[in-house]
Write an enzyme that holds these catalytic residues in place. Sequence first.
Site, short mmCIF file in Angstrom:
data_model
loop_
_atom_site.label_atom_id
_atom_site.label_comp_id
_atom_site.label_asym_id
_atom_site.label_seq_id
_atom_site.Cartn_x
_atom_site.Cartn_y
_atom_site.Cartn_z
CE LYS A 83 -4.36 0.46 2.46
NZ LYS A 83 -4.97 0.33 3.78
C1 E4P Z 1 -8.38 1.29 3.80
O1 E4P Z 1 -7.64 0.43 3.38
C2 E4P Z 1 -8.25 1.93 5.11
O2 E4P Z 1 -7.60 1.07 6.00
C3 E4P Z 1 -9.57 2.24 5.75
O3 E4P Z 1 -10.66 1.80 5.05
C4 E4P Z 1 -9.64 3.50 6.53
O4 E4P Z 1 -10.93 3.64 7.06
P1 E4P Z 1 -11.31 4.65 8.24
O5 E4P Z 1 -11.72 5.93 7.63
O6 E4P Z 1 -12.44 3.97 8.92
O7 E4P Z 1 -10.08 4.77 9.11
#
Ligand code: E4P
Length: 223
Positions: A83
Amino acid sequence: MQIYLDTGNVKEIREAASLGILDGVTTNPSLVSREGREFKDLLLEICQIVDGPVSAEVVSVEAEAMVKEGRALAKLHPNIVVKCPLIPEGLKATKQLASEGIRVNVTLCFTPTQALLAAKAGAWCVSPFIGRLDDVSSHGMGLIRQILTIFRQYQFSTQVLVASVRHPQHVVEAALAGGHICTMPFSVFQQLVKHPLTDIGLKKFLADWEAHHMSNPAEIQSV
Ligand code: E4P
């Protein structure tokens, strides 16, 4: 639509995986630090539980360092997807990692132009954060539809991973829009299967069966 769990918690991942319908996992630095475990050990354990892509995020902010981190992460297990954040250095790193055959999930996407650039850099998937957009009175699902239209228009193979999901309706809308993947917290995953009428209906069926002393179908002899 593929269903991923957005967590670093192995207990949650095990429970979701036991249903046989979990396609992958996404983690991020916040989720991982919550677990208080060594990153590598945690990732390897997750990869053993889930037979699918497991996103692991780099924490460097310069392309060269991101590429180094990404290569090391990808080497850990074939399921790992690296990522990278959607910043200029992240795009450079994505381009390089993709050219080496490493799958990259470009994360922290909030606009269609960011998604377009991620696709052009060769991202395996892009993660628009819909809940965080909704939180600031923007329209998260509208962004998903715009990105899907753009990707279709130019036949990009980059998948749209609907992220920052807050409730089951986000999942429904992601599926209706044609999102390729939807990642969600364990609490939302649990809600997907639940309906009070299912529970009430099952209770009544079983009570009626019991009342008439019916035999268990498992005991019915085959003819
Ligand atoms: C995506 O890969 C992220 O980890 C995630 O969906 C972040 O979500 P949040 O806004 O609930 O922290």
